[in-house]
Design a protein around this motif. Structure first.
Motif, PDB file in Angstrom:
ATOM      1  N   ARG A   9      -1.525   1.504  10.084  1.00 43.36           N
ATOM      2  CA  ARG A   9      -2.419   0.523  10.694  1.00 43.36           C
ATOM      3  C   ARG A   9      -2.780  -0.621   9.757  1.00 43.36           C
ATOM      4  O   ARG A   9      -3.398  -1.588  10.178  1.00 43.36           O
ATOM      5  N   LEU A  10      -2.419  -0.516   8.505  1.00 48.56           N
ATOM      6  CA  LEU A  10      -2.798  -1.536   7.531  1.00 48.56           C
ATOM      7  C   LEU A  10      -1.734  -2.616   7.422  1.00 48.56           C
ATOM      8  O   LEU A  10      -0.592  -2.439   7.827  1.00 48.56           O
ATOM      9  N   SER A  11      -2.102  -3.717   6.835  1.00 49.74           N
ATOM     10  CA  SER A  11      -1.206  -4.852   6.654  1.00 49.74           C
ATOM     11  C   SER A  11      -0.067  -4.516   5.692  1.00 49.74           C
ATOM     12  O   SER A  11      -0.273  -3.818   4.699  1.00 49.74           O
ATOM     13  N   PRO A  12       1.149  -5.021   5.950  1.00 43.49           N
ATOM     14  CA  PRO A  12       2.249  -4.810   5.004  1.00 43.49           C
ATOM     15  C   PRO A  12       1.970  -5.463   3.647  1.00 43.49           C
ATOM     16  O   PRO A  12       2.476  -5.019   2.625  1.00 43.49           O
ATOM     17  N   PHE A  13       1.169  -6.524   3.644  1.00 42.29           N
ATOM     18  CA  PHE A  13       0.803  -7.179   2.398  1.00 42.29           C
ATOM     19  C   PHE A  13       0.029  -6.229   1.484  1.00 42.29           C
ATOM     20  O   PHE A  13       0.193  -6.242   0.280  1.00 42.29           O
ATOM     21  N   ARG A  14      -0.794  -5.370   2.076  1.00 38.37           N
ATOM     22  CA  ARG A  14      -1.549  -4.383   1.305  1.00 38.37           C
ATOM     23  C   ARG A  14      -0.584  -3.440   0.586  1.00 38.37           C
ATOM     24  O   ARG A  14      -0.814  -3.050  -0.555  1.00 38.37           O
ATOM     25  N   GLY A  15       0.509  -3.096   1.234  1.00 44.05           N
ATOM     26  CA  GLY A  15       1.504  -2.226   0.611  1.00 44.05           C
ATOM     27  C   GLY A  15       2.091  -2.837  -0.648  1.00 44.05           C
ATOM     28  O   GLY A  15       2.315  -2.150  -1.641  1.00 44.05           O
ATOM     29  N   ARG A  16       2.337  -4.147  -0.618  1.00 43.27           N
ATOM     30  CA  ARG A  16       2.855  -4.828  -1.815  1.00 43.27           C
ATOM     31  C   ARG A  16       1.800  -4.892  -2.907  1.00 43.27           C
ATOM     32  O   ARG A  16       2.099  -4.713  -4.082  1.00 43.27           O
ATOM     33  N   LEU A  17       0.559  -5.165  -2.536  1.00 44.08           N
ATOM     34  CA  LEU A  17      -0.507  -5.259  -3.526  1.00 44.08           C
ATOM     35  C   LEU A  17      -0.830  -3.905  -4.150  1.00 44.08           C
ATOM     36  O   LEU A  17      -1.275  -3.836  -5.291  1.00 44.08           O
ATOM     37  N   CYS A  18      -0.613  -2.840  -3.405  1.00 40.20           N
ATOM     38  CA  CYS A  18      -0.921  -1.493  -3.892  1.00 40.20           C
ATOM     39  C   CYS A  18       0.283  -0.821  -4.538  1.00 40.20           C
ATOM     40  O   CYS A  18       0.242   0.366  -4.815  1.00 40.20           O
ATOM     41  N   SER A  19       1.340  -1.548  -4.796  1.00 39.95           N
ATOM     42  CA  SER A  19       2.557  -0.947  -5.340  1.00 39.95           C
ATOM     43  C   SER A  19       2.453  -0.753  -6.857  1.00 39.95           C
ATOM     44  O   SER A  19       1.637  -1.381  -7.536  1.00 39.95           O
ATOM     45  N   PRO A  46      -6.399   7.605  -1.313  1.00 37.43           N
ATOM     46  CA  PRO A  46      -5.169   7.226  -0.622  1.00 37.43           C
ATOM     47  C   PRO A  46      -4.950   5.711  -0.560  1.00 37.43           C
ATOM     48  O   PRO A  46      -3.812   5.256  -0.553  1.00 37.43           O
ATOM     49  N   LEU A  47      -6.008   4.933  -0.519  1.00 35.26           N
ATOM     50  CA  LEU A  47      -5.859   3.480  -0.439  1.00 35.26           C
ATOM     51  C   LEU A  47      -5.752   2.840  -1.813  1.00 35.26           C
ATOM     52  O   LEU A  47      -5.575   1.643  -1.925  1.00 35.26           O
ATOM     53  N   GLN A  48      -5.869   3.626  -2.861  1.00 33.40           N
ATOM     54  CA  GLN A  48      -5.743   3.105  -4.218  1.00 33.40           C
ATOM     55  C   GLN A  48      -4.714   3.978  -4.945  1.00 33.40           C
ATOM     56  O   GLN A  48      -5.041   4.829  -5.757  1.00 33.40           O
ATOM     57  N   ALA A  49      -3.446   3.720  -4.626  1.00 31.62           N
ATOM     58  CA  ALA A  49      -2.377   4.557  -5.161  1.00 31.62           C
ATOM     59  C   ALA A  49      -2.247   4.431  -6.671  1.00 31.62           C
ATOM     60  O   ALA A  49      -1.939   5.407  -7.354  1.00 31.62           O
ATOM     61  N   PHE A  50      -2.465   3.235  -7.209  1.00 26.87           N
ATOM     62  CA  PHE A  50      -2.317   2.995  -8.641  1.00 26.87           C
ATOM     63  C   PHE A  50      -3.531   2.236  -9.156  1.00 26.87           C
ATOM     64  O   PHE A  50      -4.055   1.370  -8.477  1.00 26.87           O
TER      65      PHE A  50
END
Length: 68
Positions: A9-19, A46-50
């Motif tokens: 449900r989250l933005s794909p941009f969040r996935g890049r920022l959390c990589s 879970p929302l702060q992988a790194f």
């Protein structure tokens, strides 16, 4: 919102920022700016992988990279 369904449900941009790559680049920039070693560690939430921190992690199994 159930936790397993949350990333979908989250933005794909969040996935890049959390990589990991983004965390490593951030640690490198902070190292250049401060002159202090920074660590990339595996987060618990879970929302702060790194996470990027100046302190060595208490649990060695969470330590992923050190930018010295």
């Amino acid at each position: 919102m159930p936790l397993p369904d949350l990333p979908a449900r989250l933005s794909p941009f969040r996935g890049r920022l959390c990589s990991f790559d983004h965390a490593l680049r951030t640690a490198q920039q902070l190292r250049r700016a401060t002159g202090v070693p920074h660590y990339v560690v595996h987060g618990i939430a879970p929302l702060q992988a790194f996470k990027v921190t100046m302190r060595p992690p208490a649990w060695p199994d969470r330590w992923l990279a050190m930018v010295a």
